[in-house]
Structures are given as C-alpha cells and as structure tokens.
Design an enzyme around this catalytic site. Structure first.
Site, PDB file in Angstrom:
ATOM      1  N   HIS A  52      15.165 -30.410  -9.671  1.00 44.82           N
ATOM      2  CA  HIS A  52      15.692 -31.516  -8.881  1.00 44.82           C
ATOM      3  C   HIS A  52      15.727 -31.125  -7.401  1.00 44.82           C
ATOM      4  CE1 HIS A  52      17.826 -33.738 -12.439  1.00 44.82           C
ATOM      5  NE2 HIS A  52      16.535 -33.542 -12.639  1.00 44.82           N
ATOM      6  N   GLU A  54      18.083 -30.990  -5.189  1.00 45.19           N
ATOM      7  CA  GLU A  54      19.154 -30.093  -4.758  1.00 45.19           C
ATOM      8  C   GLU A  54      18.782 -28.640  -5.059  1.00 45.19           C
ATOM      9  OE1 GLU A  54      19.274 -32.789  -6.612  1.00 45.19           O
ATOM     10  OE2 GLU A  54      21.243 -33.733  -6.640  1.00 45.19           O
ATOM     11  N   CYS A  86      22.932 -30.594 -11.465  1.00 44.86           N
ATOM     12  CA  CYS A  86      22.842 -30.225 -10.042  1.00 44.86           C
ATOM     13  C   CYS A  86      24.219 -29.911  -9.477  1.00 44.86           C
ATOM     14  CB  CYS A  86      22.189 -31.351  -9.249  1.00 44.86           C
ATOM     15  SG  CYS A  86      20.449 -31.469  -9.617  1.00 44.86           S
ATOM     16  N   TRP A 171     -17.180 -59.068  -3.064  1.00 46.94           N
ATOM     17  CA  TRP A 171     -15.824 -58.765  -2.667  1.00 46.94           C
ATOM     18  C   TRP A 171     -15.329 -59.854  -1.737  1.00 46.94           C
ATOM     19  CZ3 TRP A 171     -13.740 -55.267  -5.570  1.00 46.94           C
ATOM     20  CH2 TRP A 171     -14.514 -54.228  -6.068  1.00 46.94           C
ATOM     21  N   THR A 197     -11.176 -60.648 -17.054  1.00 44.98           N
ATOM     22  CA  THR A 197     -11.548 -59.842 -15.879  1.00 44.98           C
ATOM     23  C   THR A 197     -12.449 -58.677 -16.281  1.00 44.98           C
ATOM     24  OG1 THR A 197      -9.570 -60.485 -14.674  1.00 44.98           O
ATOM     25  CG2 THR A 197     -10.588 -58.412 -14.014  1.00 44.98           C
ATOM     26  N   GLU A 295      -3.383 -57.022 -12.029  1.00 49.25           N
ATOM     27  CA  GLU A 295      -4.469 -57.324 -11.081  1.00 49.25           C
ATOM     28  C   GLU A 295      -5.250 -58.578 -11.457  1.00 49.25           C
ATOM     29  OE1 GLU A 295      -6.972 -54.444  -9.408  1.00 49.25           O
ATOM     30  OE2 GLU A 295      -5.486 -52.844  -9.434  1.00 49.25           O
TER      31      GLU A 295
HETATM   32  N1  LIG Z   1      -9.642 -62.186  -6.693  1.00 51.52           N
HETATM   33  C1  LIG Z   1      -8.979 -61.398  -7.482  1.00 51.52           C
HETATM   34  O1  LIG Z   1      -8.031 -60.714  -7.067  1.00 51.52           O
HETATM   35  C2  LIG Z   1      -9.353 -61.318  -8.940  1.00 51.52           C
HETATM   36  C3  LIG Z   1      -8.777 -60.331  -9.729  1.00 51.52           C
HETATM   37  C4  LIG Z   1      -9.106 -60.303 -11.083  1.00 51.52           C
HETATM   38  C5  LIG Z   1     -10.006 -61.227 -11.585  1.00 51.52           C
HETATM   39  N2  LIG Z   1     -10.556 -62.144 -10.775  1.00 51.52           N
HETATM   40  C6  LIG Z   1     -11.468 -63.150 -11.302  1.00 51.52           C
HETATM   41  O2  LIG Z   1     -10.752 -63.875 -12.294  1.00 51.52           O
HETATM   42  C7  LIG Z   1     -11.681 -64.305 -13.281  1.00 51.52           C
HETATM   43  C8  LIG Z   1     -11.128 -63.869 -14.623  1.00 51.52           C
HETATM   44  O3  LIG Z   1      -9.886 -64.526 -14.864  1.00 51.52           O
HETATM   45  P1  LIG Z   1      -9.609 -65.230 -16.217  1.00 51.52           P
HETATM   46  O4  LIG Z   1      -8.450 -66.130 -16.021  1.00 51.52           O
HETATM   47  O5  LIG Z   1     -10.861 -65.816 -16.721  1.00 51.52           O
HETATM   48  O6  LIG Z   1      -9.285 -64.022 -17.187  1.00 51.52           O
HETATM   49  P2  LIG Z   1      -8.093 -62.967 -17.263  1.00 51.52           P
HETATM   50  O7  LIG Z   1      -6.820 -63.557 -16.807  1.00 51.52           O
HETATM   51  O8  LIG Z   1      -8.557 -61.684 -16.693  1.00 51.52           O
HETATM   52  O9  LIG Z   1      -8.035 -62.722 -18.847  1.00 51.52           O
HETATM   53  C9  LIG Z   1      -7.670 -63.801 -19.666  1.00 51.52           C
HETATM   54  C10 LIG Z   1      -7.724 -63.361 -21.092  1.00 51.52           C
HETATM   55  O10 LIG Z   1      -6.709 -62.395 -21.350  1.00 51.52           O
HETATM   56  C11 LIG Z   1      -6.298 -62.523 -22.691  1.00 51.52           C
HETATM   57  N3  LIG Z   1      -4.852 -62.616 -22.782  1.00 51.52           N
HETATM   58  C12 LIG Z   1      -4.099 -62.006 -23.731  1.00 51.52           C
HETATM   59  N4  LIG Z   1      -2.823 -62.274 -23.575  1.00 51.52           N
HETATM   60  C13 LIG Z   1      -2.724 -63.091 -22.520  1.00 51.52           C
HETATM   61  C14 LIG Z   1      -1.621 -63.738 -21.908  1.00 51.52           C
HETATM   62  N5  LIG Z   1      -0.355 -63.579 -22.337  1.00 51.52           N
HETATM   63  N6  LIG Z   1      -1.868 -64.518 -20.847  1.00 51.52           N
HETATM   64  C15 LIG Z   1      -3.108 -64.693 -20.389  1.00 51.52           C
HETATM   65  N7  LIG Z   1      -4.205 -64.118 -20.943  1.00 51.52           N
HETATM   66  C16 LIG Z   1      -4.009 -63.324 -22.013  1.00 51.52           C
HETATM   67  C17 LIG Z   1      -6.892 -63.813 -23.220  1.00 51.52           C
HETATM   68  O11 LIG Z   1      -7.953 -63.483 -24.085  1.00 51.52           O
HETATM   69  P3  LIG Z   1      -7.654 -63.475 -25.641  1.00 51.52           P
HETATM   70  O12 LIG Z   1      -7.515 -64.903 -26.038  1.00 51.52           O
HETATM   71  O13 LIG Z   1      -8.802 -62.798 -26.258  1.00 51.52           O
HETATM   72  O14 LIG Z   1      -6.378 -62.751 -25.810  1.00 51.52           O
HETATM   73  C18 LIG Z   1      -7.431 -64.508 -22.008  1.00 51.52           C
HETATM   74  O15 LIG Z   1      -8.605 -65.249 -22.283  1.00 51.52           O
HETATM   75  C19 LIG Z   1     -13.015 -63.703 -12.938  1.00 51.52           C
HETATM   76  O16 LIG Z   1     -13.777 -64.645 -12.260  1.00 51.52           O
HETATM   77  C20 LIG Z   1     -12.655 -62.586 -11.998  1.00 51.52           C
HETATM   78  O17 LIG Z   1     -13.683 -62.289 -11.075  1.00 51.52           O
HETATM   79  C21 LIG Z   1     -10.254 -62.213  -9.464  1.00 51.52           C
END
Ligand SMILES: NC(=O)c1ccc[n+]([C@@H]2O[C@H](COP(=O)([O-])OP(=O)(O)OC[C@H]3O[C@@H](n4cnc5c(N)ncnc54)[C@H](OP(=O)(O)O)[C@@H]3O)[C@@H](O)[C@H]2O)c1
Length: 370
Positions: A52, A54, A86, A171, A197, A295
């Site tokens: 810790h 201290e 401590c 990006w 994602t 994310e």
């Molecule tokens: N600009 C940014 O910061 C950023 C960041 C990340 C992604 N993106 C973009 O976002 C897009 C992807 O997003 P998305 O909405 O299609 O997918 P997502 O949110 O990444 O994933 C959704 C999937 O997660 C699963 N899931 C399981 N539990 C869930 C819950 N409690 N709530 C929600 N989803 C759950 C589901 O699949 P199951 O039914 O199989 O469980 C659902 O289809 C892409 O175009 C990517 O490029 C952008």
C-alpha cells in the site's frame, strides 16, 4: 495540524494517479511523509496484492519516518487483506500524525482513523476530499452499486451518425481523437462491443498507444446468436470473453475452439431484445472488472443507455455530415418528446484536431443541475 496540508495532499493525489492503469480493483492511493516541512518519503499503490501507499512511503523514508506526518489520500486500512494493516505500519514507523483526504467507505477496510487516534496519533480528515473522491470515482461507484462503472463511447458525425449508409465508420475522427480513444482503453478494465460491430469493423479492441506496455483491457463481445467468426481480430491475442445465449454457447465454444476466447452463457432479456446487460455486468464484476468501456455499436449503446447503465458518455464529434441514411447513434426508440428526453451534464469539452471530445454524465437532478 499543518498549514501546508493541502499542498502535501495535492502531491499525494498526484502520486496516487500513477496507479491509474494498474491498481484496479483496488482504489488509487498516494502518501507523502513530511517532517519539518520536508518530504522524507513518497509512495503510491500500484497494484492489488502489492504494498500500500503508506508502506511504500515508510520504506522510502526509512528512519526519517519517525516524527513525520503522513498525508494519505484514503484513510489507512485497519485490516489484514492481501497485505497487513497500514495503521500498524504507520504506528510502528512512529509517525507523529496522519492527514487523510477521504474516509474509507469500504466497511471491510474502514476504521483506520479510530485505531490511530486510540493509539494517540492525531488524525485530520477531509483535506482535498472532493478531489480524492473524484479521483476514485470508479472504486466508489463499485462499492456503492456492486457493478462496474460504465463508460459509453462513440464517434459521431456533426449530424449525430456513427456510420455511413453502407455501415462504414472508419475513420470518422482524426488521428488525435483516435489516440485519445486508445488512452481510454488503457484506463478501463474491459472494453465491450456488440457482435454487429465485430462483424462490421473487425476491431482488435486493444490499446495501441505508442510505447504503451501496460495491461490490456479484457475484451468482451455481446453475441447472443454466436456469430463471432473464428477469424475475428478479437478472437486472437489478448483475452476475450464472448457472452452469448444459453442455446448458442456450446456451438460457439466448439467453433471458437483454439481461439483466445472464453465463451460464457448469460440469460437473454425477457423481451428477446438481446442479452441481459445486468447479468453481463455481474459476470464482468465477478472477474474483477470495475470499469467497462462500451464502444458500440448503435444497438448496444441503445440498450446500455436505456437501461440506465451508462455512468459517463464520451462523444467524439467529427467534422463530417452523413445525412439521414447514415446510422444513428442509437438503434432504437428513445424519448417521445423533448420533455421526456433524459439530459446529460457536460463534464469536459476538448478540441482534438478538427474533432471535439465531449464528456457527459447523466443528469441526476434536473432541478439542481439547471
Ligand atoms: N462510430 C462509432 O463510434 C462506432 C462504434 C462501433 C460501431 N460503429 C458502427 O456501428 C455499426 C454496428 O452497430 P450495430 O447496432 O449494428 O451492432 P452492435 O450494437 O455492435 O451489435 C448488436 C448486436 O449485439 C448483440 N447483442 C446482444 N445483447 C445485446 C443487447 N443487450 N443489446 C444490444 N445488442 C445486443 C445482438 O446480436 P445477437 O442477437 O446475436 O445477440 C445485436 O444484433 C457498424 O456500422 C459500425 O461501424 C460505430
């Protein structure tokens, strides 16, 4: 006790900060030993199970700890955990007094100030308490809720879109904002995304800051239907936890056999709209995850925000427009009227190149927050 107590405590907070990327699940703690207006020993808590703050400061001071005043950002512990109390170390070292920023809210470790006073050592509490509380937001949140602190993060266009009409999002922001995003990964215990994602972007979810050698966050994927490909970047390298539904678990585990992945079954939500996020956070908590960076994508951010799990929101605004065919930040319904829409309180706003990084927390008391 000491007219300069605030100055020394400020230094103790600086030292505590050195444990930011390594100390979880323990709190950040710093300690400065001062004798006759001179610093004789400094210490900070680097990792759970390690000495810790201290004890580090006493070791650095050697015999000069006798008669010194210890300035500690968190009340010294009075119990034997992975290391000894401590309070005993401070008493054995012969300190003349102790200045504390924050009483330890952890019932297991609290009581140190009383032990020291009972042994005749004066204790002053509350010096820079607000700063110490802010420094240990994640630790204090965990103690109060039994859940990890959740940080939501998204890069958005000027018109609030996270991806273009074709799903591409790389990006949106420039290199400086992306560096900041990597730094954020180094500060959390886990990074979580949805399977959408993983399929769209194939992110590695690692901290790739230049020269970074610290611990990598646990990677977590919500994948109810078990769609994560064995070739996905998250399936290789550092540890990844793929959370899936009961039905898909066995098939997914055999498909990802040989990958650096642990498959864990969690319940689905009763309305069938994905995995139960509360259960997901419980699984992460059991693995000593105290902070999670969510994310994306849009479905997962919508679930996390609408369930009230997001404790802080980082929005990186990029100087680009994507129009109404671009993907919105939230994949799902939100408020029906402006009056119903939950508000957020701005904590920080930083220009990063041509982007702006906005940090918000949910507004808890609209009347007070204005
Ligand atoms: N600009 C940014 O910061 C950023 C960041 C990340 C992604 N993106 C973009 O976002 C897009 C992807 O997003 P998305 O909405 O299609 O997918 P997502 O949110 O990444 O994933 C959704 C999937 O997660 C699963 N899931 C399981 N539990 C869930 C819950 N409690 N709530 C929600 N989803 C759950 C589901 O699949 P199951 O039914 O199989 O469980 C659902 O289809 C892409 O175009 C990517 O490029 C952008």
């Amino acid at each position: 006790m000491d007219a300069d107590a605030g100055t020394w405590m400020h230094r103790a907070l600086e030292l505590a900060e050195r444990g930011r990327r390594t100390v979880s699940p323990n709190p950040l703690v710093g300690c400065v030993l001062v004798r006759d207006g001179e610093v004789v020993g400094e210490g900070w808590h680097e990792r759970a199970g390690g000495p810790h703050a201290e004890v580090q400061a006493i070791a650095a001071a050697g015999g000069r700890a006798r008669g010194a005043v210890a300035h500690v950002t968190l009340e010294p512990c009075a119990h034997t955990g992975r290391t000894g109390p401590c309070t005993t170390a401070l008493l054995d070292a012969g300190v003349a007094g102790v200045v504390v920023a924050l009483p330890d809210p952890n019932p297991v470790a609290a009581g140190g100030a009383a032990v020291l006073r009972a042994a005749g050592v004066p204790v002053e509490e509350g010096v820079l308490a607000a700063a110490a509380r802010a420094q240990n937001t994640v630790f204090l949140h965990g103690l109060a809720t039994g859940r990890p602190f959740v940080v939501g993060k998204a890069a958005v266009s000027l018109d609030g879109r996270i991806a273009a009409a074709d799903g591409t999002s790389r990006w949106l922001t420039g290199p400086r904002a992306r560096q900041r995003a990597h730094a954020l990964r180094a500060e959390v215990d886990a990074v979580l995304v949805g399977s959408g994602t993983v399929l769209a972007d194939d992110p590695a979810l690692t901290c790739r800051l230049d020269g970074y050698r610290g611990p990598q966050p646990l990677r977590a994927v919500l994948d109810g239907r078990g769609r994560t490909p064995a070739t996905a970047r998250v399936a290789h390298g550092n540890a990844t936890l793929v959370l899936t539904g009961e039905e898909a678990a066995a098939g997914l585990a055999s498909r990802l056999d040989g990958a650096d992945v642990e498959v864990c079954a969690v319940p689905q939500r009763s309305d069938g709209s994905g995995l139960d996020l509360g259960a997901v956070l419980d699984v992460l908590w059991e693995r000593e995850v105290r902070s999670v960076l969510v994310e994306g994508g849009a479905a997962v951010l919508h679930s996390a925000l609408s369930a009230g799990f997001v404790d802080r929101l980082h929005v990186h605004v990029a100087p680009v427009l994507l129009g109404d065919r671009g993907r919105p930040l939230l994949a799902g319904p939100w408020a029906g009227s402006l009056a119903e829409a939950p508000r957020f309180t701005l904590e920080d706003a930083q220009p990063t190149g041509d982007d702006v990084l906005l940090t918000y927390r949910p507004t808890t008391d609209p009347a007070r927050e204005g």
